[in-house]
Design a protein around this motif. Sequence first.
Motif, PDB file in Angstrom:
ATOM      1  N   PHE A 390       0.841  -1.194   0.000  1.00  0.00           N
ATOM      2  CA  PHE A 390       0.000   0.000   0.000  1.00  0.00           C
ATOM      3  C   PHE A 390       0.876   1.245   0.000  1.00  0.00           C
ATOM      4  CE2 PHE A 390      -2.495  -3.286   2.167  1.00  0.00           C
ATOM      5  CZ  PHE A 390      -3.648  -3.284   1.402  1.00  0.00           C
ATOM      6  N   TYR A 391       0.297   2.341  -0.497  1.00  0.00           N
ATOM      7  CA  TYR A 391       0.951   3.631  -0.364  1.00  0.00           C
ATOM      8  C   TYR A 391       0.784   4.133   1.072  1.00  0.00           C
ATOM      9  CZ  TYR A 391       1.002   3.706  -5.492  1.00  0.00           C
ATOM     10  OH  TYR A 391       1.204   3.406  -6.814  1.00  0.00           O
ATOM     11  N   GLU A 392       1.520   5.164   1.380  1.00  0.00           N
ATOM     12  CA  GLU A 392       1.453   5.720   2.737  1.00  0.00           C
ATOM     13  C   GLU A 392       0.059   6.228   3.091  1.00  0.00           C
ATOM     14  OE1 GLU A 392       5.823   7.456   3.702  1.00  0.00           O
ATOM     15  OE2 GLU A 392       4.842   8.343   1.960  1.00  0.00           O
ATOM     16  N   ASP A 393      -0.721   6.650   2.071  1.00  0.00           N
ATOM     17  CA  ASP A 393      -2.077   7.134   2.329  1.00  0.00           C
ATOM     18  C   ASP A 393      -3.112   6.013   2.285  1.00  0.00           C
ATOM     19  OD1 ASP A 393      -2.253   6.521  -0.352  1.00  0.00           O
ATOM     20  OD2 ASP A 393      -2.760   8.549  -1.020  1.00  0.00           O
ATOM     21  N   GLY A 394      -2.654   4.768   2.146  1.00  0.00           N
ATOM     22  CA  GLY A 394      -3.560   3.628   2.118  1.00  0.00           C
ATOM     23  C   GLY A 394      -4.000   3.206   0.734  1.00  0.00           C
TER      24      GLY A 394
END
Length: 438
Positions: A390-394
Amino acid sequence: MTTRSAGKKNTGHLTAVTYYSGFDLAHDTYNALSSASDGRIYYVLSSESWDEAGRMYVYDPGDDRIEFLADLDEICGEKGTNTVTQGKSHVNFYERKGKLYFSTHVGVYETIDGMDRLPVNIPGGRKPYPGGHFLSYDLASGEFEDLAIMPDGEGVVTMTMDRKRGHIYGISWPTGAFIHYDTEAGRMNNLGLTAGRGEAGTPGDDFRSLCRSMFVDPRTGSVYYSTSEGEIFTYHPERGSIEKVRDADLRLDYFGSYDPSMPGSMGYNWRRMLWYEPEGVAYGVHGNSGYLFRFNPKTRSVELVERITSEPSRKSGMYDQFSYGYLGFELGPDGDTLYYLTGGPIYTEEGKRVKGADQIAKGGAKGLENLHLVTFNIPERTYIDHGPIFYEDGGRPTYVNSIAIDRDENVYTLARYDHGGTVIQDLVKIPGPFVTGE
């Protein structure tokens, strides 16, 4: 000294870091991402624009910096010629004698009868696509060289290189011609079509999905490719002809059942192949099923090894949602560990699997799924699913069809993400999944 936690599973997930290269038109890239001997990561961002060509960049892990190298039209000498642009590169970079070799492909398609075709109705008085180019980039001087152009105005959808002998092999798109280019002699040879009329054919008749990966046996100089019917073919420059490999094919029950004349899958084609020197064989993955197999050119045998798709996919028995399967399959820096970026089903809070379309008319995503990093150590036969990414923002990385691994075993890909309200595809870095220490 680097140590690894062999066999230990990561029960959480991996967090990917996005990079912005400065190209707002960046669209989906297939392959076109490789690590080089200088420790840097080279990649091409694709373009679907009539006006802007694809662009080549390099990322330096040491100083965490991206550098723009060139516009593909400029490299090919076509900037300002008002032709359909060199929108993408569809192949990996191959290093030989201090140079990276690669090729270009058309980035703008026209949908005709529901199929992607070379553009015919071209706006703005532009000239037709001139054809893909074979190119080189000198790592020391930073100079590009335009080596050759494909015949008949077709792009290069598949390429490999015999780095020992200096031969480049390509498959054209859309018809699927097999091209041999000798870098030492500067000579090109067109060996004809590889499978029906390729992706220019008529569905249900002479349409055939084209092989997206070839490999060279470095011992003999023979190159190999597959067809959607599951046949394996080989070519050797001294013999000068293409021959079918007898007693071996890819029509395996475990791969599934396909109609090779219909679009929407790669059929029985292998998705990606890699030469593994210690065993003198090629390891490959079949895209839809996610099965790892080995092909031995000497014994002309195909042997299933393991299903290396994600653990949730293995448990559910489902194929990846990307109808062609994924191209992110590469050997790591240890030379023994395969890295594979593949899909995994998404489940709701109620435990229901999120389903996609049953069938689509061309290659693409049938639905949303998680991206997983899987590794497989060949000598130890150790499979590890390191979990979803996942990316840091979900958010989820999507449309992932490339992979490169740096010296520290960090993993790179090109994936979609939201940049300032616009979805682009750009460089993504995934921290190496193995525990390291002194």
